[in-house]
Design a protein around this motif. Sequence first.
Motif, PDB file in Angstrom:
ATOM      1  N   PHE A 118      13.409  -6.034  -0.252  1.00 28.71           N
ATOM      2  CA  PHE A 118      13.892  -4.655  -0.261  1.00 28.71           C
ATOM      3  C   PHE A 118      14.868  -4.393   0.885  1.00 28.71           C
ATOM      4  O   PHE A 118      14.855  -5.093   1.903  1.00 28.71           O
ATOM      5  CB  PHE A 118      12.707  -3.689  -0.144  1.00 28.71           C
ATOM      6  N   PRO A 119      15.703  -3.355   0.739  1.00 29.19           N
ATOM      7  CA  PRO A 119      16.617  -2.996   1.823  1.00 29.19           C
ATOM      8  C   PRO A 119      15.860  -2.449   3.026  1.00 29.19           C
ATOM      9  O   PRO A 119      14.791  -1.852   2.873  1.00 29.19           O
ATOM     10  CB  PRO A 119      17.517  -1.922   1.194  1.00 29.19           C
ATOM     11  N   ASP A 120      16.414  -2.669   4.214  1.00 31.04           N
ATOM     12  CA  ASP A 120      15.749  -2.147   5.415  1.00 31.04           C
ATOM     13  C   ASP A 120      16.141  -0.701   5.705  1.00 31.04           C
ATOM     14  O   ASP A 120      15.510  -0.034   6.522  1.00 31.04           O
ATOM     15  CB  ASP A 120      16.049  -3.030   6.634  1.00 31.04           C
ATOM     16  N   GLU A 121      17.177  -0.213   5.025  1.00 30.19           N
ATOM     17  CA  GLU A 121      17.568   1.187   5.142  1.00 30.19           C
ATOM     18  C   GLU A 121      17.549   1.822   3.758  1.00 30.19           C
ATOM     19  O   GLU A 121      18.145   1.289   2.816  1.00 30.19           O
ATOM     20  CB  GLU A 121      18.964   1.311   5.762  1.00 30.19           C
ATOM     21  N   TYR A 122      16.866   2.949   3.635  1.00 34.87           N
ATOM     22  CA  TYR A 122      16.749   3.601   2.339  1.00 34.87           C
ATOM     23  C   TYR A 122      16.508   5.097   2.551  1.00 34.87           C
ATOM     24  O   TYR A 122      16.062   5.523   3.637  1.00 34.87           O
ATOM     25  CB  TYR A 122      15.605   2.989   1.521  1.00 34.87           C
ATOM     26  N   PRO A 123      16.805   5.921   1.557  1.00 31.57           N
ATOM     27  CA  PRO A 123      16.641   7.380   1.698  1.00 31.57           C
ATOM     28  C   PRO A 123      15.187   7.770   1.933  1.00 31.57           C
ATOM     29  O   PRO A 123      14.254   7.050   1.548  1.00 31.57           O
ATOM     30  CB  PRO A 123      17.143   7.921   0.350  1.00 31.57           C
ATOM     31  N   ASP A 124      14.987   8.924   2.561  1.00 31.88           N
ATOM     32  CA  ASP A 124      13.635   9.427   2.811  1.00 31.88           C
ATOM     33  C   ASP A 124      12.881   9.687   1.519  1.00 31.88           C
ATOM     34  O   ASP A 124      11.647   9.734   1.510  1.00 31.88           O
ATOM     35  CB  ASP A 124      13.704  10.720   3.636  1.00 31.88           C
ATOM     36  N   SER A 125      13.609   9.872   0.420  1.00 29.35           N
ATOM     37  CA  SER A 125      12.978  10.171  -0.869  1.00 29.35           C
ATOM     38  C   SER A 125      12.281   8.956  -1.480  1.00 29.35           C
ATOM     39  O   SER A 125      11.475   9.093  -2.400  1.00 29.35           O
ATOM     40  CB  SER A 125      14.031  10.690  -1.856  1.00 29.35           C
ATOM     41  N   VAL A 126      12.584   7.756  -0.964  1.00 28.06           N
ATOM     42  CA  VAL A 126      11.984   6.535  -1.513  1.00 28.06           C
ATOM     43  C   VAL A 126      10.513   6.460  -1.118  1.00 28.06           C
ATOM     44  O   VAL A 126      10.150   6.642   0.048  1.00 28.06           O
ATOM     45  CB  VAL A 126      12.728   5.287  -0.985  1.00 28.06           C
ATOM     46  N   GLN A 127       9.660   6.205  -2.104  1.00 28.72           N
ATOM     47  CA  GLN A 127       8.227   6.066  -1.835  1.00 28.72           C
ATOM     48  C   GLN A 127       7.934   4.661  -1.311  1.00 28.72           C
ATOM     49  O   GLN A 127       8.503   3.684  -1.795  1.00 28.72           O
ATOM     50  CB  GLN A 127       7.418   6.298  -3.112  1.00 28.72           C
ATOM     51  N   THR A 128       7.074   4.572  -0.315  1.00 27.32           N
ATOM     52  CA  THR A 128       6.625   3.276   0.180  1.00 27.32           C
ATOM     53  C   THR A 128       5.107   3.203   0.056  1.00 27.32           C
ATOM     54  O   THR A 128       4.418   4.214   0.191  1.00 27.32           O
ATOM     55  CB  THR A 128       7.025   3.055   1.652  1.00 27.32           C
ATOM     56  N   LYS A 129       4.624   2.011  -0.235  1.00 32.07           N
ATOM     57  CA  LYS A 129       3.187   1.841  -0.422  1.00 32.07           C
ATOM     58  C   LYS A 129       2.763   0.506   0.184  1.00 32.07           C
ATOM     59  O   LYS A 129       3.284  -0.539  -0.201  1.00 32.07           O
ATOM     60  CB  LYS A 129       2.838   1.877  -1.915  1.00 32.07           C
ATOM     61  N   PRO A 130       1.820   0.529   1.140  1.00 32.48           N
ATOM     62  CA  PRO A 130       1.358  -0.732   1.738  1.00 32.48           C
ATOM     63  C   PRO A 130       0.418  -1.470   0.791  1.00 32.48           C
ATOM     64  O   PRO A 130      -0.035  -0.916  -0.217  1.00 32.48           O
ATOM     65  CB  PRO A 130       0.619  -0.258   3.000  1.00 32.48           C
ATOM     66  N   GLY A 131       0.130  -2.721   1.112  1.00 32.21           N
ATOM     67  CA  GLY A 131      -0.815  -3.497   0.310  1.00 32.21           C
ATOM     68  C   GLY A 131      -2.188  -2.848   0.273  1.00 32.21           C
ATOM     69  O   GLY A 131      -2.650  -2.300   1.278  1.00 32.21           O
ATOM     70  N   LEU A 137      18.498   2.613  -6.609  1.00 33.45           N
ATOM     71  CA  LEU A 137      19.314   2.580  -5.403  1.00 33.45           C
ATOM     72  C   LEU A 137      20.606   1.807  -5.676  1.00 33.45           C
ATOM     73  O   LEU A 137      20.608   0.854  -6.463  1.00 33.45           O
ATOM     74  CB  LEU A 137      18.557   1.897  -4.262  1.00 33.45           C
ATOM     75  N   PRO A 138      21.697   2.171  -5.040  1.00 31.45           N
ATOM     76  CA  PRO A 138      22.927   1.382  -5.185  1.00 31.45           C
ATOM     77  C   PRO A 138      22.757   0.010  -4.553  1.00 31.45           C
ATOM     78  O   PRO A 138      22.037  -0.142  -3.556  1.00 31.45           O
ATOM     79  CB  PRO A 138      23.969   2.219  -4.435  1.00 31.45           C
ATOM     80  N   VAL A 139      23.366  -0.997  -5.127  1.00 26.75           N
ATOM     81  CA  VAL A 139      23.310  -2.349  -4.580  1.00 26.75           C
ATOM     82  C   VAL A 139      24.400  -2.480  -3.522  1.00 26.75           C
ATOM     83  O   VAL A 139      25.577  -2.285  -3.811  1.00 26.75           O
ATOM     84  CB  VAL A 139      23.508  -3.414  -5.674  1.00 26.75           C
ATOM     85  N   THR A 140      24.007  -2.775  -2.297  1.00 25.21           N
ATOM     86  CA  THR A 140      24.985  -2.822  -1.206  1.00 25.21           C
ATOM     87  C   THR A 140      25.117  -4.210  -0.587  1.00 25.21           C
ATOM     88  O   THR A 140      26.056  -4.461   0.159  1.00 25.21           O
ATOM     89  CB  THR A 140      24.590  -1.831  -0.097  1.00 25.21           C
ATOM     90  N   ALA A 195      14.633  -0.577  -6.736  1.00 25.70           N
ATOM     91  CA  ALA A 195      14.834  -0.531  -5.287  1.00 25.70           C
ATOM     92  C   ALA A 195      15.251  -1.867  -4.688  1.00 25.70           C
ATOM     93  O   ALA A 195      15.860  -1.906  -3.619  1.00 25.70           O
ATOM     94  CB  ALA A 195      13.545  -0.067  -4.610  1.00 25.70           C
ATOM     95  N   ALA A 196      14.952  -2.974  -5.362  1.00 23.95           N
ATOM     96  CA  ALA A 196      15.060  -4.301  -4.751  1.00 23.95           C
ATOM     97  C   ALA A 196      16.496  -4.757  -4.514  1.00 23.95           C
ATOM     98  O   ALA A 196      17.387  -4.512  -5.315  1.00 23.95           O
ATOM     99  CB  ALA A 196      14.344  -5.326  -5.626  1.00 23.95           C
TER     100      ALA A 196
END
Length: 216
Positions: free
Chosen positions: A185-198, A23-26, A101-102
């Motif tokens: 992590f960013p609070d806004e990210y593309p839908d393509s980013v995978q998320t995984k809970p604990g 992800l780009p660093v913003t 992503a971080a």
Amino acid sequence: MNTEEAIQKRRTLKLRVNPDEPLPVTKGEEFNKTIERLIELAGQAPFHYQSAESHQKKKLTGAEPWRFHVLDGESCRQLLKSLKKEEPMKASDGIKQMLAAADALILATWLPERSRSLSRKFHPNVKNMEHIAATGAAIQNLLLAATAKGVINYWSSGGCLRKPKVLEFLGIPRQEILLGAVFLFPDEYPDSVQTKPGKNAEARGNLTDYMEWVEL
């Protein structure tokens, strides 16, 4: 958000991105100030014993039994590049995906008492147990403070980041022991980013599963 709400809302969430397409660093200076405030709050954790004097003679001189080493988003991407090309620092896919992503990575270490044995990094005595517990409390403070500010966070044990070669690369004294790698992590990210809970979210029991009244 009050303390009770932060505790209830804190959740483990990983963002995973293709390491070849980070992800780009913003986020910049303003977010760095937020991180400094988070760590300042983390540092309000209780500790029973001061760190050994030998640790207080290093670059970071605090009496606290913990240290925090922070990488901003740009440094996370640079570390990702190094982990991809340096064989001694080979990383798991999970760590590389999170670095891609971080917005920041906070490496929380604890400071062991000098070991009596050359074969051990630390002696398993009460003082060292206290140091570990205090550092864990500081990390939890950090997670709750991040949650209260709406920052997505994940406490990792560190994986390859625990390797001596990686710690040396980052300039972290070899006497320190990594207890947690906290990814922000960013609070806004593309839908393509995978998320995984604990993985233990669903295993959490009820109060009666882990608490009892002791009657004398």
